[in-house]
Design an enzyme around this catalytic site. Structure first.
Site, PDB file in Angstrom:
ATOM      1  CG  ASP A  48     -10.724  25.002  31.984  1.00 22.08           C
ATOM      2  OD1 ASP A  48     -10.020  24.736  30.986  1.00 22.08           O
ATOM      3  OD2 ASP A  48     -11.653  24.280  32.363  1.00 22.08           O
ATOM      4  CB  ALA A  90       2.678  27.878  30.735  1.00 21.08           C
ATOM      5  CE  LYS A 118      -0.758  18.646  21.967  1.00 16.25           C
ATOM      6  NZ  LYS A 118       0.520  19.236  21.656  1.00 16.25           N
ATOM      7  CG  ASP A 152      -0.773  27.063  30.742  1.00 13.54           C
ATOM      8  OD1 ASP A 152      -0.785  26.499  31.845  1.00 13.54           O
ATOM      9  OD2 ASP A 152      -0.398  26.505  29.681  1.00 13.54           O
ATOM     10  N   GLY A 154       5.518  29.471  27.028  1.00 12.29           N
ATOM     11  CA  GLY A 154       5.409  30.639  26.158  1.00 12.29           C
ATOM     12  C   GLY A 154       6.071  30.564  24.795  1.00 12.29           C
ATOM     13  N   GLY A 155       6.424  29.361  24.349  1.00  9.62           N
ATOM     14  CA  GLY A 155       7.088  29.232  23.034  1.00  9.62           C
ATOM     15  C   GLY A 155       6.218  29.719  21.882  1.00  9.62           C
TER      16      GLY A 155
HETATM   17  C1  LIG Z   1       2.360  21.468  25.396  1.00  9.28           C
HETATM   18  S1  LIG Z   1       2.222  22.636  26.639  1.00  9.28           S
HETATM   19  C2  LIG Z   1       2.173  24.127  25.757  1.00  9.28           C
HETATM   20  C3  LIG Z   1       3.509  24.605  25.332  1.00  9.28           C
HETATM   21  C4  LIG Z   1       3.434  25.998  24.724  1.00  9.28           C
HETATM   22  N1  LIG Z   1       2.705  26.000  23.459  1.00  9.28           N
HETATM   23  C5  LIG Z   1       4.823  26.558  24.468  1.00  9.28           C
HETATM   24  O1  LIG Z   1       5.199  26.683  23.302  1.00  9.28           O
HETATM   25  O2  LIG Z   1       5.542  26.855  25.415  1.00  9.28           O
HETATM   26  C6  LIG Z   1       0.561  22.442  27.118  1.00  9.28           C
HETATM   27  C7  LIG Z   1       0.090  23.474  28.118  1.00  9.28           C
HETATM   28  O3  LIG Z   1      -1.336  23.372  28.191  1.00  9.28           O
HETATM   29  C8  LIG Z   1      -1.721  23.710  29.492  1.00  9.28           C
HETATM   30  N2  LIG Z   1      -3.095  23.217  29.681  1.00  9.28           N
HETATM   31  C9  LIG Z   1      -3.559  21.951  29.638  1.00  9.28           C
HETATM   32  N3  LIG Z   1      -4.879  21.933  29.879  1.00  9.28           N
HETATM   33  C10 LIG Z   1      -5.259  23.236  30.047  1.00  9.28           C
HETATM   34  C11 LIG Z   1      -6.498  23.876  30.295  1.00  9.28           C
HETATM   35  N4  LIG Z   1      -7.627  23.177  30.406  1.00  9.28           N
HETATM   36  N5  LIG Z   1      -6.514  25.208  30.384  1.00  9.28           N
HETATM   37  C12 LIG Z   1      -5.382  25.937  30.254  1.00  9.28           C
HETATM   38  N6  LIG Z   1      -4.178  25.389  30.008  1.00  9.28           N
HETATM   39  C13 LIG Z   1      -4.120  24.040  29.909  1.00  9.28           C
HETATM   40  C14 LIG Z   1      -0.685  23.044  30.370  1.00  9.28           C
HETATM   41  O4  LIG Z   1      -0.619  23.702  31.627  1.00  9.28           O
HETATM   42  C15 LIG Z   1       0.599  23.235  29.541  1.00  9.28           C
HETATM   43  O5  LIG Z   1       1.313  24.374  29.984  1.00  9.28           O
END
Ligand SMILES: C[S@@+](CC[C@H](N)C(=O)[O-])C[C@H]1O[C@@H](n2cnc3c(N)ncnc32)[C@H](O)[C@@H]1O
Length: 364
Positions: free
Chosen positions: A269, A230, A314, A249, A232-233
């Site tokens: 998850d 999320a 990261k 997500d 969604g990029g």
């Molecule tokens: C940096 S953002 C991703 C942005 C995405 N790649 C985009 O382009 O829109 C990180 C995402 O990882 C999700 N996230 C973090 N820990 C997670 C987990 N254990 N399971 C699923 N999603 C997770 C967060 O909810 C967040 O939406």
């Protein structure tokens, strides 16, 4: 190094460009690589400058380093250049002449002339100066007998300005140095993509995958999982290419992405989710400890749940090169059937405190 010009032999060091703030990490990586090649030398860098020098005294060791470096194998440097010399105190009315006088006499043909500056706020103020200075300088060079050749393997000449009075003259080998000015692939934010991080994945596909790999992996009908998807990029990049994506997500996905009919959104998850059938590609942008992400990617690849993976690690605030080395060590050298995998890793231009990794089957 393509032997188009003996001016390479006059290089006394390497100039690296990197993201401002990552000079120490770049230096740690270069020192490590030089150590592997038994090249004695030392780094000189200023914090937040966006570049650094690696000085080598012994010409034989220098030649060894120049032969071994390839931008594709480097993580933190955006670009590397063989440094010819530095000129300081350029006078405003005689800049062209002073630069021409400093060029090595062996340099008779180049494929490109690039006027560059550090990728910092201060550096950017030089962009106009560099654009304007290009024309009189290239005219002066032709007049002085330095030919522009259409041979794309001929060296490129870089003038790296720290300010309008100080410049480094340097060479790049088009086959083993990055092709983009300043080592930066400039991408436009695509209309319709839901977040700027879409550019990270676009750049990853451009920089970490070869054209043949892109067409084999990113084809209509191929399947993918996006962990931490999320809004969604990253998913957007895949559906543009016709892939079917399971987006994992707890957060909401952008409406238009869901309307494509190519995305199945699972509020689960990402560390526990497993696909019912193996997929072609796994992508992951979850913000987590790099070791935890690398271990998760390793499990998917080793268990045959995906053929290839592209993901972010990261980085911590300190010892970032060490964190990269540790993350990469956790990845498998072969897939579930013992076939070798290629591992590539770079800090992309659109990455901030992170690096992007691609693990791919080696195509025959
Ligand atoms: C940096 S953002 C991703 C942005 C995405 N790649 C985009 O382009 O829109 C990180 C995402 O990882 C999700 N996230 C973090 N820990 C997670 C987990 N254990 N399971 C699923 N999603 C997770 C967060 O909810 C967040 O939406």
């Amino acid at each position: 190094m393509t032997d188009h010009s003996t001016s390479w032999t006059t290089c006394d060091g390497i100039l690296f460009y990197c993201r401002a703030g990552f000079e120490k990490d770049c230096a740690a990586e270069i020192s490590h690589r030089a150590g592997e090649l038994a090249v004695p030398g030392y780094c000189q860098a200023q914090s937040n400058s966006g570049f650094l020098h690696f000085h080598v005294v012994d010409p034989e060791a220098m030649a060894r380093l120049l032969r071994a470096l390839d931008w594709r194998d480097l993580v933190f440097p955006r670009q590397w250049l063989g440094r010819l010399r530095r000129i300081e105190g350029l006078s405003e009315g005689r800049r062209v002449e002073e630069i021409l006088d400093a060029l090595p006499s062996e340099l008779t043909a180049i494929s490109q002339l690039l006027l560059e500056y550090p990728d910092t706020n201060a550096g950017k103020s030089l962009s106009r100066f560099c654009r304007r200075f290009h024309r009189p300088l290239s005219a002066g060079m032709q007049h002085a007998g330095v030919r522009m050749t259409p041979d794309s393997r001929a060296p490129r000449l870089h003038l790296f300005f720290e300010d309008s009075g100080a410049v480094e003259l340097a060479l790049s080998d088009p086959e083993r140095c990055a092709s983009w000015p300043q080592g930066i692939p400039r991408l436009r934010m695509p209309r319709g993509a839901p977040s700027r991080s879409t550019l990270k994945l676009e750049e990853a596909f451009l920089v970490l995958l070869q054209p043949r790999e892109r067409s084999a992996l990113l084809r209509p009908g191929a399947t993918a999982v996006d962990l931490g998807a999320a809004p969604g990029g990253w998913t957007w990049q895949l559906i543009q290419r016709g892939l079917q994506v399971t987006a994992v997500d707890n957060g909401p996905m952008h409406e238009e992405i869901m309307a494509s009919g190519l995305v199945d959104h699972r509020r689960e998850d990402g560390f526990r989710y497993r696909p019912t059938r193996p997929v072609d590609l796994l992508i992951c942008d979850m913000v987590e400890q790099p070791s935890r992400i690398a271990d998760l990617m390793a499990r998917w690849l080793q268990q045959g749940l995906c053929r290839a993976a592209v993901f972010n690690l990261k980085l911590p605030m300190k010892q970032r090169f060490r964190a990269v080395q540790d993350g990469l060590k956790r990845l498998p050298a072969a897939d579930s059937r013992g076939r070798p995998l290629a591992i590539r890793c770079r800090q992309l231009y659109h990455d901030r405190d992170e690096v992007t990794v691609a693990v791919l089957p080696i195509l025959s």
